[in-house]
Design a protein around this motif. Structure first.
Motif, PDB file in Angstrom:
ATOM      1  N   VAL A 161       0.868  -1.270   0.005  1.00 49.62           N
ATOM      2  CA  VAL A 161      -0.066  -0.023  -0.140  1.00 49.62           C
ATOM      3  C   VAL A 161       0.974   1.341   0.183  1.00 49.62           C
ATOM      4  O   VAL A 161       0.586   2.425  -0.765  1.00 49.62           O
ATOM      5  CB  VAL A 161      -1.094  -0.096   1.227  1.00 49.62           C
ATOM      6  CG1 VAL A 161      -1.674   1.431   1.345  1.00 49.62           C
ATOM      7  CG2 VAL A 161      -1.946  -1.095   1.034  1.00 49.62           C
ATOM      8  N   ARG A 162       2.073   1.122   0.831  1.00 44.61           N
ATOM      9  CA  ARG A 162       2.647   2.359   0.887  1.00 44.61           C
ATOM     10  C   ARG A 162       3.509   2.741  -0.290  1.00 44.61           C
ATOM     11  O   ARG A 162       3.622   3.837  -0.936  1.00 44.61           O
ATOM     12  CB  ARG A 162       3.668   2.273   1.885  1.00 44.61           C
ATOM     13  CG  ARG A 162       4.739   3.133   2.297  1.00 44.61           C
ATOM     14  CD  ARG A 162       5.489   3.040   3.513  1.00 44.61           C
ATOM     15  NE  ARG A 162       5.965   1.707   3.760  1.00 44.61           N
ATOM     16  CZ  ARG A 162       7.043   1.172   3.385  1.00 44.61           C
ATOM     17  NH1 ARG A 162       8.086   1.988   2.774  1.00 44.61           N
ATOM     18  NH2 ARG A 162       7.422  -0.107   3.655  1.00 44.61           N
ATOM     19  N   GLY A 194       2.890   5.786  -2.638  1.00 42.57           N
ATOM     20  CA  GLY A 194       4.129   6.746  -3.048  1.00 42.57           C
ATOM     21  C   GLY A 194       4.228   6.888  -4.407  1.00 42.57           C
ATOM     22  O   GLY A 194       4.504   7.903  -5.087  1.00 42.57           O
ATOM     23  N   PHE A 195       4.074   5.731  -5.181  1.00 42.51           N
ATOM     24  CA  PHE A 195       4.339   5.790  -6.678  1.00 42.51           C
ATOM     25  C   PHE A 195       3.189   6.792  -7.468  1.00 42.51           C
ATOM     26  O   PHE A 195       3.489   7.497  -8.195  1.00 42.51           O
ATOM     27  CB  PHE A 195       4.361   4.391  -7.186  1.00 42.51           C
ATOM     28  CG  PHE A 195       5.950   3.993  -6.928  1.00 42.51           C
ATOM     29  CD1 PHE A 195       7.062   4.557  -7.384  1.00 42.51           C
ATOM     30  CD2 PHE A 195       6.139   2.808  -6.294  1.00 42.51           C
ATOM     31  CE1 PHE A 195       8.317   4.187  -7.111  1.00 42.51           C
ATOM     32  CE2 PHE A 195       7.216   2.078  -6.159  1.00 42.51           C
ATOM     33  CZ  PHE A 195       8.483   2.967  -6.590  1.00 42.51           C
ATOM     34  N   VAL A 196       2.162   6.376  -6.952  1.00 43.45           N
ATOM     35  CA  VAL A 196       0.915   7.159  -7.462  1.00 43.45           C
ATOM     36  C   VAL A 196       1.095   8.919  -7.165  1.00 43.45           C
ATOM     37  O   VAL A 196       0.916   9.486  -8.043  1.00 43.45           O
ATOM     38  CB  VAL A 196      -0.549   6.713  -7.137  1.00 43.45           C
ATOM     39  CG1 VAL A 196      -1.558   7.579  -7.314  1.00 43.45           C
ATOM     40  CG2 VAL A 196      -0.698   5.394  -7.651  1.00 43.45           C
ATOM     41  N   VAL A 197       1.483   9.085  -6.124  1.00 44.61           N
ATOM     42  CA  VAL A 197       1.681  10.379  -5.497  1.00 44.61           C
ATOM     43  C   VAL A 197       2.942  11.289  -6.274  1.00 44.61           C
ATOM     44  O   VAL A 197       2.638  12.140  -6.878  1.00 44.61           O
ATOM     45  CB  VAL A 197       1.813  10.552  -4.098  1.00 44.61           C
ATOM     46  CG1 VAL A 197       2.280  11.999  -3.738  1.00 44.61           C
ATOM     47  CG2 VAL A 197       0.429  10.385  -3.138  1.00 44.61           C
ATOM     48  N   TYR A 246       4.689  14.692 -10.116  1.00 42.38           N
ATOM     49  CA  TYR A 246       5.742  15.004 -11.308  1.00 42.38           C
ATOM     50  C   TYR A 246       4.929  15.355 -12.496  1.00 42.38           C
ATOM     51  O   TYR A 246       5.533  16.331 -13.105  1.00 42.38           O
ATOM     52  CB  TYR A 246       6.473  13.556 -11.729  1.00 42.38           C
ATOM     53  CG  TYR A 246       7.157  13.686 -13.128  1.00 42.38           C
ATOM     54  CD1 TYR A 246       8.369  14.261 -12.856  1.00 42.38           C
ATOM     55  CD2 TYR A 246       6.813  13.394 -14.172  1.00 42.38           C
ATOM     56  CE1 TYR A 246       9.269  14.584 -14.234  1.00 42.38           C
ATOM     57  CE2 TYR A 246       7.483  13.472 -15.599  1.00 42.38           C
ATOM     58  CZ  TYR A 246       8.722  13.965 -15.502  1.00 42.38           C
ATOM     59  OH  TYR A 246       9.369  14.158 -16.285  1.00 42.38           O
ATOM     60  N   GLY A 247       3.611  15.002 -12.917  1.00 38.13           N
ATOM     61  CA  GLY A 247       3.030  15.476 -14.013  1.00 38.13           C
ATOM     62  C   GLY A 247       2.722  16.943 -13.633  1.00 38.13           C
ATOM     63  O   GLY A 247       2.606  17.691 -14.519  1.00 38.13           O
ATOM     64  N   SER A 248       2.101  17.197 -12.312  1.00 41.02           N
ATOM     65  CA  SER A 248       1.672  18.829 -11.880  1.00 41.02           C
ATOM     66  C   SER A 248       3.281  19.513 -12.134  1.00 41.02           C
ATOM     67  O   SER A 248       3.093  20.870 -12.771  1.00 41.02           O
ATOM     68  CB  SER A 248       1.438  18.834 -10.550  1.00 41.02           C
ATOM     69  OG  SER A 248       0.174  17.987 -10.503  1.00 41.02           O
TER      70      SER A 248
END
Length: 173
Positions: A56-57, A61-64, A69-71
């Motif tokens: 889950v972590r 973390g990778f999704v965030v 990164y996109g932002s």
């Protein structure tokens, strides 16, 4: 005021490059806490809980990090200003990349986008379009700092008429 190579390197080390820097997601305190939780559960034979928490972590973390990164990339594309600047170094005017300009450099103004904040030390007539920052439709005339005020410390608010902000456009100089 002229700064030498040693002073320029010291300022470069203190301030870093004049570019947008990305922050590492997994160095935040939340993830340090989550690592501690996994290390706490593993010795007590809670392996399944430790594995689930790790999955889950890492997924979170990778999704965030992906969305951050996109932002950051979108913001960078909006704000990027590539170019060069004419800077006085060692008594001579040299052309350097705008990312190599450090606080204290003396920059020769030229019409176009202002890539960094500047204060006018010497000029005849400078017109700046600040509409991108203030919404003001008319160009603003800028004047050099008053030599009689040399005992006062420069501040962008009190010396507003002598400050050119990054993101504005120099129309005349």
């Amino acid at each position: 005021m002229r700064i030498g190579g040693c002073q320029r390197r010291r300022r470069w080390g203190a301030m870093g490059p004049n570019v947008l820097d990305f922050i590492q997601e997994f160095s935040k305190p939340f993830y340090l806490y989550q690592n501690f939780m996994v290390w706490t559960w593993a010795p007590f034979w809670y392996y399944y809980m430790a594995i689930v928490n790790t999955v889950v972590r890492l997924t979170g973390g990778f999704v965030v990090a992906f969305f951050q990164y996109g932002s950051d990339l979108d913001l960078y594309r909006l704000m990027v200003m590539e170019g060069t600047a004419d800077v006085v170094r060692e008594g001579e005017v040299v052309t350097v990349d705008q990312t190599d300009v450090v606080p204290g450099d003396i920059v020769r103004l030229r019409p176009g986008a202002a890539n960094f904040d500047m204060c006018i030390v010497q000029s005849k007539r400078v017109l700046v379009d600040e509409s991108a920052l203030t919404g003001e439709v008319h160009p603003i005339a800028k004047i050099p700092l008053d030599p009689a005020d040399s005992h006062r410390t420069y501040h962008p608010k009190t010396h507003k008429s002598s400050t050119i902000s990054a993101g504005t456009t120099i129309l005349e100089c």
